[in-house]
Scaffold this active site. Structure first.
Site, mmCIF file in Angstrom:
data_model
loop_
_atom_site.group_PDB
_atom_site.id
_atom_site.type_symbol
_atom_site.label_atom_id
_atom_site.label_comp_id
_atom_site.label_asym_id
_atom_site.label_seq_id
_atom_site.Cartn_x
_atom_site.Cartn_y
_atom_site.Cartn_z
ATOM 1 N N HIS A 129 -13.817 -3.217 9.001
ATOM 2 C CA HIS A 129 -13.411 -3.054 7.617
ATOM 3 C C HIS A 129 -13.411 -4.070 6.660
ATOM 4 C CE1 HIS A 129 -11.353 0.049 9.728
ATOM 5 N NE2 HIS A 129 -10.804 -0.509 10.433
ATOM 6 N N LYS B 26 0.725 -1.342 -0.069
ATOM 7 C CA LYS B 26 0.051 -0.022 -0.057
ATOM 8 C C LYS B 26 0.746 1.238 -0.034
ATOM 9 C CE LYS B 26 -3.650 -2.368 2.768
ATOM 10 N NZ LYS B 26 -4.909 -2.500 1.871
ATOM 11 N N GLU C 109 -2.249 6.523 8.299
ATOM 12 C CA GLU C 109 -3.195 7.312 7.524
ATOM 13 C C GLU C 109 -4.075 8.199 8.274
ATOM 14 O OE1 GLU C 109 -5.725 5.433 4.558
ATOM 15 O OE2 GLU C 109 -3.986 5.079 3.367
ATOM 16 N N ARG D 64 -7.047 -7.908 -9.031
ATOM 17 C CA ARG D 64 -7.619 -9.082 -9.107
ATOM 18 C C ARG D 64 -9.208 -9.049 -9.226
ATOM 19 N NH1 ARG D 64 -10.145 -9.013 -4.189
ATOM 20 N NH2 ARG D 64 -8.809 -7.917 -2.643
HETATM 21 P P1 ADP Z 1 -12.607 -7.719 -1.862
HETATM 22 O O1 ADP Z 1 -11.671 -6.607 -1.650
HETATM 23 O O2 ADP Z 1 -12.756 -8.041 -3.214
HETATM 24 O O3 ADP Z 1 -14.104 -7.417 -0.912
HETATM 25 P P2 ADP Z 1 -11.439 -9.111 0.393
HETATM 26 O O4 ADP Z 1 -10.215 -8.661 0.345
HETATM 27 O O5 ADP Z 1 -12.595 -8.823 1.310
HETATM 28 O O6 ADP Z 1 -11.813 -8.719 -1.254
HETATM 29 O O7 ADP Z 1 -11.471 -10.602 0.149
HETATM 30 C C1 ADP Z 1 -10.536 -11.360 -0.183
HETATM 31 C C2 ADP Z 1 -10.369 -12.418 0.900
HETATM 32 O O8 ADP Z 1 -11.353 -13.576 0.514
HETATM 33 C C3 ADP Z 1 -8.945 -13.258 0.958
HETATM 34 O O9 ADP Z 1 -8.218 -12.620 1.767
HETATM 35 C C4 ADP Z 1 -9.413 -14.508 1.506
HETATM 36 O O10 ADP Z 1 -9.411 -14.198 3.045
HETATM 37 C C5 ADP Z 1 -10.830 -14.609 1.034
HETATM 38 N N1 ADP Z 1 -10.940 -15.753 0.332
HETATM 39 C C6 ADP Z 1 -10.008 -16.035 -0.731
HETATM 40 N N2 ADP Z 1 -10.473 -17.048 -1.449
HETATM 41 C C7 ADP Z 1 -11.810 -17.328 -0.896
HETATM 42 C C8 ADP Z 1 -12.986 -18.243 -1.335
HETATM 43 N N3 ADP Z 1 -12.796 -18.895 -2.218
HETATM 44 N N4 ADP Z 1 -14.260 -18.147 -0.668
HETATM 45 C C9 ADP Z 1 -14.327 -17.243 0.171
HETATM 46 N N5 ADP Z 1 -13.179 -16.264 0.787
HETATM 47 C C10 ADP Z 1 -12.142 -16.489 0.264
HETATM 48 P P1 ADP Z 2 -7.823 -3.827 2.567
HETATM 49 O O1 ADP Z 2 -6.402 -4.137 1.936
HETATM 50 O O2 ADP Z 2 -7.896 -4.652 4.036
HETATM 51 O O3 ADP Z 2 -9.144 -3.799 1.797
HETATM 52 P P2 ADP Z 2 -8.017 -0.956 2.559
HETATM 53 O O4 ADP Z 2 -6.836 0.138 2.569
HETATM 54 O O5 ADP Z 2 -8.856 -1.135 1.392
HETATM 55 O O6 ADP Z 2 -7.688 -2.401 3.002
HETATM 56 O O7 ADP Z 2 -9.134 -0.454 3.596
HETATM 57 C C1 ADP Z 2 -10.208 -1.207 4.037
HETATM 58 C C2 ADP Z 2 -11.272 -0.365 4.696
HETATM 59 O O8 ADP Z 2 -10.861 0.407 5.898
HETATM 60 C C3 ADP Z 2 -11.844 0.423 3.599
HETATM 61 O O9 ADP Z 2 -12.708 0.079 3.113
HETATM 62 C C4 ADP Z 2 -12.513 1.684 4.798
HETATM 63 O O10 ADP Z 2 -13.711 1.348 5.294
HETATM 64 C C5 ADP Z 2 -11.368 1.496 5.805
HETATM 65 N N1 ADP Z 2 -10.350 2.599 5.801
HETATM 66 C C6 ADP Z 2 -9.349 2.564 5.049
HETATM 67 N N2 ADP Z 2 -8.612 3.696 5.236
HETATM 68 C C7 ADP Z 2 -9.328 4.428 5.796
HETATM 69 C C8 ADP Z 2 -9.011 5.978 6.252
HETATM 70 N N3 ADP Z 2 -7.835 6.452 5.954
HETATM 71 N N4 ADP Z 2 -9.981 6.563 6.831
HETATM 72 C C9 ADP Z 2 -10.971 5.913 7.155
HETATM 73 N N5 ADP Z 2 -11.478 4.538 7.068
HETATM 74 C C10 ADP Z 2 -10.592 3.897 6.290
HETATM 75 MG MG MG Z 3 -9.407 -2.792 0.201
#
Ligand code: ADP
Ligand code: ADP
Ligand code: MG
Length: 635
Positions: A235, A116, A200, A297
């Site tokens: 989150h 990130k 952040e 992805r």
């Molecule tokens: P998105 O950002 O698309 O919502 P997430 O990051 O919440 O995706 O989800 C990805 C996560 O889903 C992976 O980190 C893993 O924990 C989980 N995952 C991976 N493969 C599967 C699967 N086949 N079914 C359900 N969850 C999965």
């Molecule tokens: P991940 O890789 O786990 O998806 P993200 O950086 O996409 O991590 O953040 C996941 C979630 O955390 C976001 O959808 C939001 O709800 C919250 N979040 C992330 N960054 C911030 C921020 N700077 N301020 C408030 N909420 C945040």
């Molecule tokens: Mg995210």
């Protein structure tokens, strides 16, 4: 176009990819772990290869085993799904080096967006607005704390390698910073093998807005509009929709243009998502949306985009991987109606959303909506993988209709004995704030009291008793006229009469005094001889165990008082012991922390007291139900 595809994943996403492959006449190949030998994705595939034991590290995350399976089956292409190896650049390279088509992002793009901090730096250079914060190399706690102080609280500590909502801690004041940093680092190290973090500014009234992008090998990138994924718990996304409520054309133009710019900056090919965080204090505004990260992805919530655009994103992925151009031009894409998706999780909202594992003895999902699932009745929710068991996807003309359809769909979910968030989903989408589109990522935390249903408020004890009597009279096998679907199992049910015709009824784990009533609402004596039967009632997405049992003697109500014994709610690993033997602890203070199903679960003192025992140390593996610690009442 290739003629066979191996999906290096499990569960719903493997089944989802197979569906498109079958439609396109492409041979499907599954891989599976020992825990998934009887899983749906294995049975649906034309061919399946066992790649190792249950832990993901020894199976789904083992690149060499996946590649060997591809070679053994002659797979021409590999789709990684999401999670697991989907954002692993070395794996992508190894796939291509083996002469197999990689249906994923280019390795260079994965690398550029993988961490990130580096991704944010790159986006700054590309002119994309990013969330303000610290993303430097100095990782000393002192420096990080100083940066957080400068940014100003609240701040968010994020694992640079994080994903799936894990490895993140909000900190509201300087005093809490170092503890949060420690816990965040532990989770980051164990989940991602990298404990570096960035800091952040925590955006107020944050809304999660993301843009689906799609690129081809010829340099073209289009967007497929936005999704709003603000409805989150810790989150992690729970409900997603497209388009975003309150999005105006100017803001949409700005955010989608920024997304396309971001994707082009890394020469993106295939399906990707640019996630933004918006300050929603005054609605969505073009100058208050910042780049958060890119997911290189297919995303879990891609079906809502498919619903509003009519595009099959997996088909597009296949085509892009085969070198074809993006099938539609930007001006050929438009938004049609409104779509919503809910993630059905195997978890128990009434019990701190603890993951719920076990066999799906009863598993009925609604008809008439799109269901993406890898589960079926008789299947097992195991401790080894993600607790998401299905996605419910609805599409309607308006947001209002979509919300109603989703509430209806979730209310029809029937799962037993594994607990789910179905009733919670119903409450979320029926909530007045959700209905008006007034949601930010804090919605669930703020409204939790309304959203986590007290089961008995929906179905009173007398109703339960009535259902029970009905069941007793009508018999187990017959369809009853009751509003609930009564399910007869074969486990310990005893109904013993007490002189006054009252008895205890356990409804969803709570002991209640119940009175059995006859047709005319007169108290009745329960029938004897109802042994070996369990009655489950389903209503509005909830499942109730309507099992009556004898209670000896008169008087004495309520369940057993907590004796201060803290037991492991599921198998897992001890990751912290914040309290030591002899420490005074206040009610609610964490005593021992267990990690299971990729999340930390703190076991808190049930009352003010003294820690009498801490039975395990950090790193210990514990079985479900093991006594982890004991708190003794003080004074
Ligand atoms: P998105 O950002 O698309 O919502 P997430 O990051 O919440 O995706 O989800 C990805 C996560 O889903 C992976 O980190 C893993 O924990 C989980 N995952 C991976 N493969 C599967 C699967 N086949 N079914 C359900 N969850 C999965
Ligand atoms: P991940 O890789 O786990 O998806 P993200 O950086 O996409 O991590 O953040 C996941 C979630 O955390 C976001 O959808 C939001 O709800 C919250 N979040 C992330 N960054 C911030 C921020 N700077 N301020 C408030 N909420 C945040
Ligand atoms: Mg995210």
């Amino acid at each position: 176009m290739f003629t066979s595809v191996l999906v290096a994943n499990r569960g719903e996403i493997a089944c989802r990819v197979f569906r498109t492959a079958r439609r396109m006449g492409i041979r499907t190949i599954a891989v599976y772990s020992e825990a998934d030998a009887r899983a749906l994705h294995v049975r649906e595939a034309d061919e399946a290869v066992l790649i190792g034991p249950a832990p993901a590290r020894e199976s789904y995350l083992d690149a060499a085993k996946v590649l060997a399976a591809a070679k053994a089956t002659g797979a021409e292409a590999i789709h990684p799904g999401y999670g697991f190896l989907s954002e692993n650049a070395e794996f992508a390279e190894a796939v291509m080096a083996a002469g197999i088509v990689w249906i994923g992002a280019p390795p260079a793009a994965i690398r550029a967006m993988g961490l990130k901090d580096a991704a944010k730096t790159l986006m700054v250079e590309a002119g994309v607005p990013v969330t303000p914060g610290y993303m430097g190399a100095d990782q000393s706690p002192e420096r990080l704390k100083a940066e957080a102080d400068t940014i100003g609280y609240p701040v968010l500590i994020k694992a640079v390698a994080g994903g799936g909502g894990k490895g993140m801690r909000r900190v509201d004041a300087g005093e809490a910073f170092l503890d949060a940093l420690g816990s965040c680092r532990r989770e980051a190290a164990s989940s991602f093998g990298d404990d570096r973090v960035l800091i952040e500014k925590y955006i107020l009234s944050p809304r999660h807005i993301e843009v689906q992008v799609f690129g081809d090998a010829h340099g073209e990138v289009v967007h497929l509009f936005e999704r709003d994924c603000s409805l989150q718990r810790r989150h992690q996304k729970v409900i997603e929709e497209a388009p975003a409520p309150g999005m105006d054309e100017a803001t949409r133009a700005a955010v989608t243009a920024a997304a396309v710019k971001a994707a082009k900056a890394v020469n993106y090919v295939g399906a990707g998502t640019i996630e933004f965080i918006a300050d929603g204090t005054e609605g969505l505004r073009a100058d208050r949306i910042w780049f958060m990260e890119m997911n290189t992805r297919l995303q879990v919530e891609h079906p809502v985009t498919e619903a509003i655009t009519g595009v099959d994103l997996v088909e597009w992925q296949f085509r892009a991987a085969a070198g074809e151009p993006v099938p539609l031009r930007q001006d050929e894409l438009s938004i049609n109606g409104w779509a919503m998706e809910a993630r059905l999780y195997a978890e128990d909202p009434a019990n701190g959303f603890l993951p719920s594992i076990g066999k799906l003895e009863h598993f009925v999902l609604p008809d008439g909506v799109r269901i993406d699932t890898g589960m079926e009745e008789g299947g097992e929710v195991s401790q080894f993988y993600d607790p998401m068991i299905a996605k419910l996807i609805v599409h309607a003309e308006t947001r209002e209709e979509a919300a109603e359809a989703l509430a209806e769909a979730a209310s029809q979910v029937q799962v037993w004995p594994v607990k789910t968030n179905a009733a919670f989903i119903v409450k979320c989408v029926e909530h007045a704030r959700f209905v008006t589109g007034d949601v930010d990522t804090g919605f669930i935390a703020a409204e939790e009291g309304d959203l986590v249903a007290e089961p008995l408020s929906d179905m009173g004890v007398e109703d339960a008793a009535h259902a029970l009597r009905h069941f007793a009279v009508e018999g187990a096998g017959e369809a009853s006229g009751s509003p609930w679907d009564l399910l007869a199992g074969a486990v310990g049910f005893r109904a013993n009469a007490t002189p006054r015709g009252t008895q205890s009824v356990v409804v969803d784990g709570q002991v209640r005094e119940a009175r059995l009533l006859d047709e005319d609402d007169h108290p009745m004596t329960p029938l004897l001889g109802l042994s070996a039967t369990r009655v489950i009632a389903f209503e509005d997405g909830s499942a109730f165990d309507v099992t009556a049992f004898a209670r000896s003697g008169a008087g004495g109500g309520g369940g057993p008082a907590s004796d201060g014994t803290l037991r492991a709610p599921m198998p897992g690993k001890i990751v912290a012991t914040p309290a030591k033997v002899g420490d005074m602890v206040a009610k609610g203070q964490p005593v021992i922390v267990l990690e299971a199903m990729k999340m930390e679960h703190a076991l808190n003192a049930p009352f003010d007291g003294v820690v009498g025992e801490v039975a395990f140390a950090v790193g210990d593996q514990v079985a479900a139900d093991a006594v982890l610690a004991v708190v003794e009442a003080s004074g």
